[in-house]
Design an enzyme around this catalytic site. Structure first.
Site, PDB file in Angstrom:
ATOM      1  N   PRO A 172       0.816  -1.219   0.000  1.00 53.85           N
ATOM      2  CA  PRO A 172       0.000   0.000   0.000  1.00 53.85           C
ATOM      3  C   PRO A 172       0.852   1.273   0.000  1.00 53.85           C
ATOM      4  O   PRO A 172       0.353   2.356  -0.285  1.00 53.85           O
ATOM      5  CB  PRO A 172      -0.808  -0.094   1.295  1.00 53.85           C
ATOM      6  CG  PRO A 172      -0.714  -1.517   1.732  1.00 53.85           C
ATOM      7  CD  PRO A 172       0.556  -2.064   1.170  1.00 53.85           C
ATOM      8  N   ARG A 223      -2.152  -7.718 -21.409  1.00 51.72           N
ATOM      9  CA  ARG A 223      -3.030  -7.328 -22.521  1.00 51.72           C
ATOM     10  C   ARG A 223      -2.434  -6.228 -23.392  1.00 51.72           C
ATOM     11  O   ARG A 223      -2.936  -5.947 -24.474  1.00 51.72           O
ATOM     12  CB  ARG A 223      -4.427  -6.951 -22.014  1.00 51.72           C
ATOM     13  CG  ARG A 223      -4.471  -5.738 -21.130  1.00 51.72           C
ATOM     14  CD  ARG A 223      -5.872  -5.489 -20.622  1.00 51.72           C
ATOM     15  NE  ARG A 223      -6.773  -5.067 -21.686  1.00 51.72           N
ATOM     16  CZ  ARG A 223      -6.704  -3.908 -22.321  1.00 51.72           C
ATOM     17  NH1 ARG A 223      -5.759  -3.041 -22.018  1.00 51.72           N
ATOM     18  NH2 ARG A 223      -7.569  -3.587 -23.257  1.00 51.72           N
TER      19      ARG A 223
HETATM   20  N1  4HQ Z   1      -1.090  -5.248   0.773  1.00 50.73           N
HETATM   21  N2  4HQ Z   1      -1.629  -2.812  -3.224  1.00 50.73           N
HETATM   22  C1  4HQ Z   1       0.657  -6.982   1.032  1.00 50.73           C
HETATM   23  C2  4HQ Z   1      -1.925  -4.417   0.025  1.00 50.73           C
HETATM   24  C3  4HQ Z   1      -1.577  -3.962  -1.343  1.00 50.73           C
HETATM   25  C4  4HQ Z   1      -2.213  -2.909  -2.025  1.00 50.73           C
HETATM   26  C5  4HQ Z   1      -1.423  -5.398   2.173  1.00 50.73           C
HETATM   27  C6  4HQ Z   1       0.152  -5.819   0.262  1.00 50.73           C
HETATM   28  C7  4HQ Z   1      -0.766  -6.542   2.868  1.00 50.73           C
HETATM   29  C8  4HQ Z   1       1.233  -7.812   3.224  1.00 50.73           C
HETATM   30  N3  4HQ Z   1      -0.662  -4.449  -2.162  1.00 50.73           N
HETATM   31  N4  4HQ Z   1       0.609  -6.744   2.469  1.00 50.73           N
HETATM   32  N5  4HQ Z   1      -3.193  -2.120  -1.587  1.00 50.73           N
HETATM   33  O1  4HQ Z   1      -2.946  -4.025   0.527  1.00 50.73           O
HETATM   34  O2  4HQ Z   1      -0.691  -3.746  -3.290  1.00 50.73           O
END
Ligand code: 4HQ
Length: 255
Positions: free
Chosen positions: A88, A153
């Site tokens: 995130p 794609r």
């Molecule tokens: N994660 N965009 C992996 C995400 C996330 C997101 C949360 C990634 C938990 C361990 N990844 N961890 N938003 O929410 O890519």
């Protein structure tokens, strides 16, 4: 294009590789894809990949040693590949980034679970940190699939004969025009006349108007930082003073 996914749940990717455009791209050798279990790189007897966080607190952290070994192994197997961590905290994924990634020779996608990965991994072994949006997933696997899907794609030939990729939403910064198929009348609602007319120029103009109208009503933010081409200005001008009324009505309806 090569995709290597590093994950503790490689089986999640089996159905993903086996359907639709992704499956066909693999069969046509436009992409090579594999999901590798990070556990294979854990040295201890129980093949542990997580540990408690320094400083205490709840949740677990992905241990650095198995991850580092997995990333180094994948990078050696795919010379020139870029490493991507799904998090995130990364840059927000969009169509422009999909285009940039599609130009890479290979991608190693690192999927964390639990609270995330040890900070030293991000620092030393990751080229790009990418987020698919401002929400919290239980792991990076679905985010990796989304990136692989959007990138695949764009690879020439992946969508079949006519290259539809460049006609789709966002390729020119607008939403897609409305689509219709048979029957001509569905539950009393007709297909716009012009689409049945066979006048290709008028159809193109109608589609452009449809794209512009949808973008204006549903995603006005997309128009803010974008120049308008002459044909687009023409369409907007042709709406004239009606556009104010349309916007007013639409806003009232969606309040
Ligand atoms: N994660 N965009 C992996 C995400 C996330 C997101 C949360 C990634 C938990 C361990 N990844 N961890 N938003 O929410 O890519």
């Amino acid at each position: 294009m090569f995709f290597t996914v590093l994950t503790i749940f490689p089986e999640m990717f089996d159905p993903f590789w086996e359907h639709g455009i992704i499956r066909r791209a693999i069969e046509q050798k436009l992409i090579w894809a594999s999901a590798i279990n990070i556990r294979n790189f854990a040295e201890d007897r129980h093949q542990v990949t997580d540990d408690r966080p320094y400083g205490g607190g709840s949740g677990m952290v992905m241990k650095p040693e198995p991850l580092a070994a997995a990333i180094r192994d994948a990078s050696q197997t795919l010379p020139g590949a870029k490493t991507v961590l799904l998090t995130p905290q990364g840059r927000m994924f969009n169509q422009q980034m999909a285009r940039e990634l599609a130009a890479c020779v290979g991608l190693v996608l690192v999927c964390g679970r639990y609270e995330g990965v040890d900070e030293r991994i991000c620092h030393d072994l990751i080229d790009y940190e990418i987020s698919i949006g401002d929400y919290v997933l239980t792991g990076g696997e679905l985010a990796a699939m989304i990136i692989i899907d959007a990138v695949t794609r764009l690879i020439p030939g992946a969508l079949g004969g006519e290259d539809a990729a460049e006609k789709d939403s966002f390729s020119d910064g607008l939403l897609e025009h409305a689509h219709y198929t048979r029957p001509r009348v569905f539950e009393g609602r007709e297909v716009p006349e012009v689409l049945l007319s066979g006048h290709h120029q008028e159809i193109e103009r109608w589609r452009l108007a449809s794209s512009l109208m949808r973008t204006l009503l549903k995603r006005p933010d997309l128009l803010k930082n974008r120049e308008l081409r002459d044909e687009e200005l023409e369409v907007l001008k042709s709406w004239g003073s009606q556009i104010g009324e349309i916007l007013k009505f639409h806003r009232r309806k969606h309040e």
